[in-house]
Design an enzyme around this catalytic site. Structure first.
Site, PDB file in Angstrom:
ATOM      1  N   LEU A   1      36.278  45.116  50.465  1.00  0.00           N
ATOM      2  CA  LEU A   1      37.601  44.576  50.142  1.00  0.00           C
ATOM      3  C   LEU A   1      37.977  43.700  51.330  1.00  0.00           C
ATOM      4  O   LEU A   1      37.602  44.014  52.471  1.00  0.00           O
ATOM      5  CB  LEU A   1      38.629  45.705  49.990  1.00  0.00           C
ATOM      6  CG  LEU A   1      38.485  46.616  48.761  1.00  0.00           C
ATOM      7  CD1 LEU A   1      39.509  47.752  48.812  1.00  0.00           C
ATOM      8  CD2 LEU A   1      38.675  45.829  47.469  1.00  0.00           C
ATOM      9  N   ASP A   2      38.742  42.633  51.072  1.00  0.00           N
ATOM     10  CA  ASP A   2      39.131  41.743  52.171  1.00  0.00           C
ATOM     11  C   ASP A   2      39.991  42.493  53.193  1.00  0.00           C
ATOM     12  O   ASP A   2      40.611  43.509  52.882  1.00  0.00           O
ATOM     13  CB  ASP A   2      39.952  40.562  51.637  1.00  0.00           C
ATOM     14  CG  ASP A   2      39.129  39.675  50.732  1.00  0.00           C
ATOM     15  OD1 ASP A   2      37.894  39.693  50.841  1.00  0.00           O
ATOM     16  OD2 ASP A   2      39.753  38.967  49.914  1.00  0.00           O
ATOM     17  N   TYR A   3      40.075  41.918  54.366  1.00  0.00           N
ATOM     18  CA  TYR A   3      40.894  42.457  55.469  1.00  0.00           C
ATOM     19  C   TYR A   3      42.317  42.770  55.006  1.00  0.00           C
ATOM     20  O   TYR A   3      42.896  43.790  55.337  1.00  0.00           O
ATOM     21  CB  TYR A   3      40.900  41.392  56.564  1.00  0.00           C
ATOM     22  CG  TYR A   3      41.551  41.777  57.864  1.00  0.00           C
ATOM     23  CD1 TYR A   3      40.950  42.680  58.728  1.00  0.00           C
ATOM     24  CD2 TYR A   3      42.766  41.193  58.247  1.00  0.00           C
ATOM     25  CE1 TYR A   3      41.533  43.011  59.931  1.00  0.00           C
ATOM     26  CE2 TYR A   3      43.359  41.511  59.458  1.00  0.00           C
ATOM     27  CZ  TYR A   3      42.733  42.427  60.289  1.00  0.00           C
ATOM     28  OH  TYR A   3      43.322  42.752  61.477  1.00  0.00           O
TER      29      TYR A   3
ATOM     30  N   THR B   1      43.295  43.103  51.763  1.00  0.00           N
ATOM     31  CA  THR B   1      43.364  43.764  50.451  1.00  0.00           C
ATOM     32  C   THR B   1      43.452  45.273  50.649  1.00  0.00           C
ATOM     33  O   THR B   1      42.843  45.824  51.561  1.00  0.00           O
ATOM     34  CB  THR B   1      42.109  43.429  49.605  1.00  0.00           C
ATOM     35  OG1 THR B   1      42.051  42.029  49.404  1.00  0.00           O
ATOM     36  CG2 THR B   1      42.140  44.126  48.248  1.00  0.00           C
TER      37      THR B   1
ATOM     38  N   LYS C   1      40.896  35.934  44.657  1.00  0.00           N
ATOM     39  CA  LYS C   1      41.693  34.897  45.341  1.00  0.00           C
ATOM     40  C   LYS C   1      41.149  33.506  45.020  1.00  0.00           C
ATOM     41  O   LYS C   1      41.916  32.565  44.783  1.00  0.00           O
ATOM     42  CB  LYS C   1      41.710  35.143  46.845  1.00  0.00           C
ATOM     43  CG  LYS C   1      42.532  36.366  47.202  1.00  0.00           C
ATOM     44  CD  LYS C   1      42.468  36.617  48.681  1.00  0.00           C
ATOM     45  CE  LYS C   1      42.986  38.002  48.991  1.00  0.00           C
ATOM     46  NZ  LYS C   1      42.387  38.562  50.172  1.00  0.00           N
TER      47      LYS C   1
END
Ligand code: URA
Length: 232
Positions: free
Chosen positions: A102-104, A106, A190
């Protein structure tokens, strides 16, 4: 036992990942580099190293769900000194790693395990495991935009597979929705919204397949129950 199976049993990689490690010359048996895919080892006698470190079978597999907060990276360590999701897990001796990313910024459901084959099954696109996210987009998302996103858009030359979007709430300033995808491409959601000129201001994963995050508080973790592991 086959060398690739042994490497997976030790949690150092999935079986396929192990084949790559072997082909790359990063695996030694009793001090000698082994390049043969079909190599058998004697687990009682042989010493296997990956990247120079001895690996040993894990006695028990560990499966954890974490409600990831923003501000943590999905990795076991970071050369830029950022906090990692491993920093949130205490009291577990096994060498666990995050399943996918997961993104930083998210939040939400992240699995961690020491079982390389399980991680492979969860993340490989051919297994088409659904991932459901709660997302907030800036502005209003019209029906045409929803149809475009659900039908698939082209990111870096490759079309995304079909997505599902369920609008939860719309105002003139923001659209809240659930979006389900089954690929795990880098920053996929995104980028999909960026393509239609829309910015995602909040993203949280709420389910992987039939496994739901439920009411686990942000930053907290728990071990999966047997029936939950079987769901995946
Ligand atoms: N899609 C994104 O854009 N970011 C995530 O963290 C997960 C899916």
């Amino acid at each position: 036992m086959r060398l690739n199976k042994y490497i997976a049993l030790c949690g150092a990689a999935s079986r396929r990942g192990a084949d790559k490690l072997i082909a790359d010359g990063r695996v030694t048996v009793n001090g000698g580099i082994v390049l043969g895919m079909g190599t058998d080892i004697d687990i009682q006698k042989d010493t296997v190293c990956v990247n120079g470190a001895v690996i040993r079978p894990q006695t028990e597999n560990v499966y954890i769900m974490l409600n990831k907060p923003e501000g943590y990276i999905c990795a076991c360590s970071d050369d830029r000194g950022r906090r990692t999701v491993i920093d949130l897990i205490d009291g577990i001796d096994a060498r666990i790693f995050p399943v996918g990313r997961l993104d930083y910024d998210t939040e939400g459901l992240l699995l961690l395990t020491n079982d390389g084959d399980f991680a492979y099954r969860c993340t490989h696109p051919k297994h088409e495991v659904n991932k459901k996210y709660y997302a907030v987009a800036r502005g209003v998302l019209n029906d045409q935009a929803v149809r475009t996103l659900c039908g698939g858009v082209t990111i870096e030359g490759v079309k995304t597979s079909k997505a599902e979007i369920e609008i939860v709430k719309k105002t003139s300033k923001r659209t809240e929705m659930f979006i389900t995808i089954h690929e795990g491409r880098n920053r996929q959601i995104k980028k999909m919204f960026q393509l239609i000129g829309c910015h995602i201001s909040y993203l949280k994963r709420v389910a992987i397949g039939d496994l739901e995050l439920g009411d686990l508080a942000t930053g907290k973790w728990r071990c999966l129950k047997h029936d939950e592991i079987n769901l995946l």
